[in-house]
Design an enzyme around this catalytic site. Structure first.
Site, PDB file in Angstrom:
ATOM      1  N   ASP A 278       0.855  -1.180   0.000  1.00  0.00           N
ATOM      2  CA  ASP A 278       0.000   0.000   0.000  1.00  0.00           C
ATOM      3  C   ASP A 278       0.894   1.233   0.000  1.00  0.00           C
ATOM      4  O   ASP A 278       1.740   1.398   0.889  1.00  0.00           O
ATOM      5  CB  ASP A 278      -0.905   0.003   1.230  1.00  0.00           C
ATOM      6  CG  ASP A 278      -1.870   1.175   1.208  1.00  0.00           C
ATOM      7  OD1 ASP A 278      -2.912   1.068   0.540  1.00  0.00           O
ATOM      8  OD2 ASP A 278      -1.572   2.197   1.859  1.00  0.00           O
TER       9      ASP A 278
ATOM     10  N   ASN B  99      -2.785  13.163  -5.392  1.00  0.00           N
ATOM     11  CA  ASN B  99      -3.979  13.495  -6.177  1.00  0.00           C
ATOM     12  C   ASN B  99      -4.529  14.855  -5.785  1.00  0.00           C
ATOM     13  O   ASN B  99      -4.940  15.647  -6.647  1.00  0.00           O
ATOM     14  CB  ASN B  99      -5.055  12.427  -5.976  1.00  0.00           C
ATOM     15  CG  ASN B  99      -4.814  11.193  -6.846  1.00  0.00           C
ATOM     16  OD1 ASN B  99      -4.185  11.289  -7.896  1.00  0.00           O
ATOM     17  ND2 ASN B  99      -5.299  10.046  -6.396  1.00  0.00           N
TER      18      ASN B  99
ATOM     19  N   HIS C 221      -5.029  14.368 -10.617  1.00  0.00           N
ATOM     20  CA  HIS C 221      -5.114  12.938 -10.926  1.00  0.00           C
ATOM     21  C   HIS C 221      -4.181  12.539 -12.072  1.00  0.00           C
ATOM     22  O   HIS C 221      -3.748  11.379 -12.123  1.00  0.00           O
ATOM     23  CB  HIS C 221      -6.560  12.569 -11.282  1.00  0.00           C
ATOM     24  CG  HIS C 221      -7.486  12.604 -10.093  1.00  0.00           C
ATOM     25  ND1 HIS C 221      -7.539  11.613  -9.148  1.00  0.00           N
ATOM     26  CD2 HIS C 221      -8.374  13.555  -9.689  1.00  0.00           C
ATOM     27  CE1 HIS C 221      -8.429  11.919  -8.223  1.00  0.00           C
ATOM     28  NE2 HIS C 221      -8.955  13.106  -8.520  1.00  0.00           N
TER      29      HIS C 221
ATOM     30  N   ASP D 253      -1.666   9.442 -11.829  1.00  0.00           N
ATOM     31  CA  ASP D 253      -1.534   8.295 -12.743  1.00  0.00           C
ATOM     32  C   ASP D 253      -0.070   8.083 -13.124  1.00  0.00           C
ATOM     33  O   ASP D 253       0.409   6.940 -13.208  1.00  0.00           O
ATOM     34  CB  ASP D 253      -2.376   8.535 -13.996  1.00  0.00           C
ATOM     35  CG  ASP D 253      -3.866   8.464 -13.703  1.00  0.00           C
ATOM     36  OD1 ASP D 253      -4.230   7.964 -12.616  1.00  0.00           O
ATOM     37  OD2 ASP D 253      -4.673   8.919 -14.539  1.00  0.00           O
TER      38      ASP D 253
ATOM     39  N   ASP E 198      -4.072   2.558  -4.900  1.00  0.00           N
ATOM     40  CA  ASP E 198      -2.628   2.534  -4.663  1.00  0.00           C
ATOM     41  C   ASP E 198      -2.195   1.222  -4.027  1.00  0.00           C
ATOM     42  O   ASP E 198      -1.215   1.171  -3.296  1.00  0.00           O
ATOM     43  CB  ASP E 198      -2.227   3.714  -3.768  1.00  0.00           C
ATOM     44  CG  ASP E 198      -2.932   3.681  -2.422  1.00  0.00           C
ATOM     45  OD1 ASP E 198      -3.921   2.933  -2.286  1.00  0.00           O
ATOM     46  OD2 ASP E 198      -2.509   4.402  -1.508  1.00  0.00           O
TER      47      ASP E 198
END
Length: 871
Positions: free
Chosen positions: A488, A496, A501, A505, A531
């Protein structure tokens, strides 16, 4: 003789002889009496053996009993062992009439139960009673006086298997007639025989009933079987006919032969000496492909549809069975043969059956059968049978017509085949190219279904399939082992929120590349979503292999990322689970174990790895149980709500109160308001939890006004989830509108951190709340997220400092900063509340810095306030 015996002058030998003669006479009379009793009892026994009914037995008993004892007044009472009802099957009395005549308005059972007969039935013992005894029983209330008084009354119970079933009674009206032990013994003997006869006759009656019932059952079974056999024969005959119709439709025969064979099949089921089939042609004419009649040998010609009987059946679309009178009535009512009287050939017909023929739900013709005399009588079942068969005849006609049509079109089809063959050759070439293209597309779709669209890594479905294969492998090869890494990423939400965003990415793509560089070619890496990444380390030698991979991953992900031309550092938390040859392990359980270990790593401060063990599993189960109990506590209203006051530090008065929740469990301990808020957030229950608190506040509002005064304000902090989407905001608006709380006294606080992250949605919510009359406040202020300038355009009335600020006022610089908070906020005409004042030193510090409003245990203790109102 007795007189002579008393003469003293006779010689002694003569006196002795006379005494012997007297004794012999008495003995002779006694033996004669015994012989009579013996013969009578034998006769009663014979009657008991031969009796076919209780009435005959009772009459015989009475007749022979009179030879032994005076029995002119004699009756027998019988009691039903099931219902308890009493009857008199035999009654003879020289004075009294039958009780039903003496008491015509009462039931015989009720009458007897009140008298001495009922007394003997209840006691179950023989009873000899004089007239004086009667009077004594009446005085004691045991019986009622019924009938004429008698000199003596003797009743003996009739018993069967210990149960009293009746009473045998004799009575005398003559004082010269007395009953004693002998009569009692004789009556007991007779009662024993009566009981035996009753049992035997009852047994015979039950046996006869059983025989009769069994005979009736066998008769019914025989009739049912006979009817079933008959129906089965009919069904087999019908089935055979249907098979024949189907077979005929498949034969390649001429049309006339086809209908002739159909007629032969019909004739097997029902007399059909007069029969014809009519079909409707396209030009609305009737065509007769089959016709046989005893009245005419010639086939009728095709004709236009008119108003004959055949047209009547086609028009009404229902099977009909007409008698000659029915046909005459239709003619009289002008239903048929009005337009075409020349078609009426029905004068000689006795009965007429017409069945419409349906093909694809449409009437295409009719099947007709008629008789000319009463030798052939059709029944309703014949109509039903013919209706059923007609459906198969219609299907056969359809198949026959279809076969002929197919034959006609076959030649045309063959001509077209050659033309189409050449065209198909070219189409096949094009089709092959299309198939190849579709296979490529399908392969791509399969790949897309198993891979993440952003990073190109396998997705959850692919990983679970690989994990299942690895699990099967280690079960077959016990020495092999694999490890599962649950990764994680840290601070992904910050990326973000900060960079957008698109940069998020790019971050995920770069992360995927770094993770690939840390594993072997035979290992599998997958993106689970968001994630979260999973790595399956296949065929490892031990724990150290997985640890080395974890350390490489943590090193790679700790290196800076370049996002939006800025350097950004992330990290990861890793949970590791190993296969251990446990037969209960599944793909889902191993993945869950890795997930639990990952959460343990996050709780240790992130940027590390944790290997799953049983303790982690236990902690996870405890957390799961806590979450479940928390949800139940909200549902069942087991969470307590109390109210903490906010004070005016100058006047030491309460100016506001704030609801606080608390919860105590035996297994998980006590939880205060702050911890409950975090627990609700973790379980996505913040909206429900806050709605629970607001409902409690609404319920307690009237008591709060009485205790703290109408002017006291209400403070309540809510989650920013209320403003994140329109449905939640609409729910908040409806809750406030429908509340009984004076909204002008309510201040709703939002967390400063959440406000900074989403200013736009919060401003929209602030506007709605203000329109409803409530005030807006900021909670946990001073954590460093909002600037002073942002406060100038927010419609705020109150600001609450973060509780941690009161714990860190240790230096002059910190004190000046806290004072600056007050000065800047008050300059904007906004109230500021100091919170977390738990010591007297903190209270003095805030007072010295000019704070006028505060909240904390030190103030409550100083002012010795009353306990808050419980929810």
């Amino acid at each position: 003789m007795d007189k002579d015996n008393n003469c003293p002058n006779l010689p002694k030998n003569i006196q002795l002889l006379q005494r012997r003669i007297s004794r012999l006479k008495r003995l002779a009379a006694k033996y004669k009496r015994a012989e009579i009793i013996q013969n009578t009892l034998l006769e009663i026994s014979n009657i008991a053996t031969k009796a076919t009914s209780l009435d005959d037995f009772y009459k015989g008993v009475h007749l022979h009993l009179q030879q032994l004892i005076p029995a002119d007044n004699f009756f027998i009472a019988s009691q039903d062992p099931v219902t308890g009802m009493i009857s008199l099957p035999f009654f003879a009395d020289e004075k009294d009439s039958h009780p039903t005549e003496l008491y015509p308005d009462e039931e015989i059972s009720e009458i007897l139960s009140r008298g001495i007969t009922g007394y003997v039935l209840r006691k179950g013992e023989p009873f000899l009673c004089s007239n004086e005894g009667f009077d004594q029983l009446i005085e004691q209330g045991e019986i009622e006086g019924l009938g004429s008084p008698c000199h003596q009354w003797l009743g003996v119970p009739i018993k069967s298997k210990g149960t009293v079933n009746g009473v045998l009674v004799v009575q005398s009206y003559n004082e010269q007639i007395n009953y004693g032990d002998l009569e009692l013994e004789l009556m007991g003997f007779i009662c024993h025989h009566i009981s035996g006869v009753m049992e035997r006759l009852l047994h015979n009656e039950q046996l006869e009933i059983a025989i009769e019932e069994r005979t009736r059952e066998l008769s019914f079974a025989y009739n049912s079987l006979k009817a079933e056999v008959h129906e089965r024969v009919k069904a087999e005959k019908l089935q055979k006919s249907l098979f024949q119709i189907t077979e005929i439709s498949s034969l390649n025969i001429q049309q006339r032969d086809f209908y002739t064979r159909i007629h032969q099949v019909i004739s097997q089921l029902i007399p059909a000496d007069n029969c014809f089939i009519s079909l409707i042609e396209k030009n609305n004419t009737l065509f007769f492909p089959f016709y046989v009649s005893q009245m005419a040998k010639k086939y009728p010609e095709s004709r236009l549809m008119k108003d004959g009987l055949t047209e009547y059946i086609i028009k009404h679309k229902k099977p009909k069975l007409f008698s000659a009178d029915d046909i005459a009535l239709l003619v009289k009512q002008r239903e048929i043969y009005t337009q075409s009287p020349e078609l009426n050939k029905t004068q000689k017909m006795h009965q007429w059956i017409g069945i419409p023929l349906f093909i694809n739900g449409e009437v295409v013709g009719a099947l007709t059968i008629y008789s000319l005399n009463d030798q052939q009588i059709y029944q309703r079942r014949d109509l039903d049978l013919l209706t059923f068969v007609s459906q198969h005849i219609a299907n056969a006609i359809e198949r026959k017509n279809a076969a002929e049509s197919l034959k006609r079109s076959h030649e045309l089809l063959e001509e077209k085949v050659n033309t189409r063959t050449q065209a198909l050759a070219q189409v096949n070439i094009n089709l092959q190219a299309e198939v190849n293209q579709r296979r490529k597309i399908e392969a791509q779709l399969v790949h897309d279904a198993q891979h993440d669209g952003l990073t190109g890594l396998p997705n959850r479905n692919y990983l679970m399939e690989r994990l299942s294969q690895a699990l099967k492998h280690v079960r077959r090869h016990g020495l092999d082992q694999f490890a599962l890494l649950f990764i994680d990423l840290d601070r992904f939400k910050v990326i973000n929120d900060t960079f957008g965003h698109l940069e998020g990415d790019r971050f995920l793509i770069e992360t995927a590349k770094r993770l690939k560089s840390c594993i072997r070619d035979n290992d599998t890496i997958a993106r689970m979503g968001g994630d979260e990444f999973i790595i399956l380390l296949d065929s490892i030698h031990g724990t150290t292999d997985a640890i080395e991979v974890c350390e490489r991953i943590l090193h790679q992900l700790s290196q800076p990322f370049i996002l939006a031309n800025q350097e950004f550092k992330s990290g990861a938390s890793i949970g590791v689970a190993f296969s251990n040859n446990n037969k209960y392990d599944t793909s889902e359980s191993i993945l869950r174990n890795a997930d639990r270990a990952m959460y343990q790593a996050k709780s240790k401060g992130k940027g590390c790895y944790v290997i799953f063990d049983s303790q982690i599993g236990y902690q996870s189960e405890q957390q799961s149980d806590l979450d479940k109990q928390f949800k139940l506590a909200i549902k069942n209203q087991h969470i307590a709500i109390h109210y903490r006051p906010i004070f005016d530090l100058a006047t030491n008065t309460i100016i506001a109160i704030e609801p606080q929740a608390s919860w105590h469990t035996e297994q998980h301990g006590s939880w205060d308001h702050k911890k409950l808020n975090q627990l609700a957030f973790n379980n996505q229950l913040s909206l429900i939890f806050e709605d629970y608190i607001f409902k409690s506040l609404t319920k307690d509002y009237q008591q709060l006004k009485q205790k703290y005064g109408v002017a006291t304000r209400l403070y309540m902090t809510i989650s920013s989830q209320h403003v994140n989407h329109k449905h939640a905001l609409r729910g908040l608006k409806n809750t406030l509108k429908t509340s009984v709380i004076d909204l002008s006294k309510l201040t709703i606080f939002f967390n400063e951190n959440s406000l900074v992250k989403d200013i736009e949605n919060h401003l929209n919510a602030f506007e709605i709340i203000e329109q409803l009359g409530a005030k807006i406040g900021i909670d946990n202020y001073g954590t460093g997220y909002s600037s002073l300038s942002s406060l100038s355009y927010l419609p705020l009335s109150t600001i609450k400092l973060d509780t941690e600020i009161s714990k860190h006022m240790l230096s002059e610089t910190q004190l000046k900063l806290v004072q600056a908070y007050r000065l800047s906020v008050e300059a904007l005409d906004i109230q500021i509340v100091a919170t977390g004042i738990d010591t007297l030193q903190q209270l003095n510090q805030f007072t010295a810095l000019g704070y006028q409003i505060g909240q904390g245990r030190a103030i409550e203790k100083k002012l010795q306030t009353v306990s808050p109102l419980s929810a």
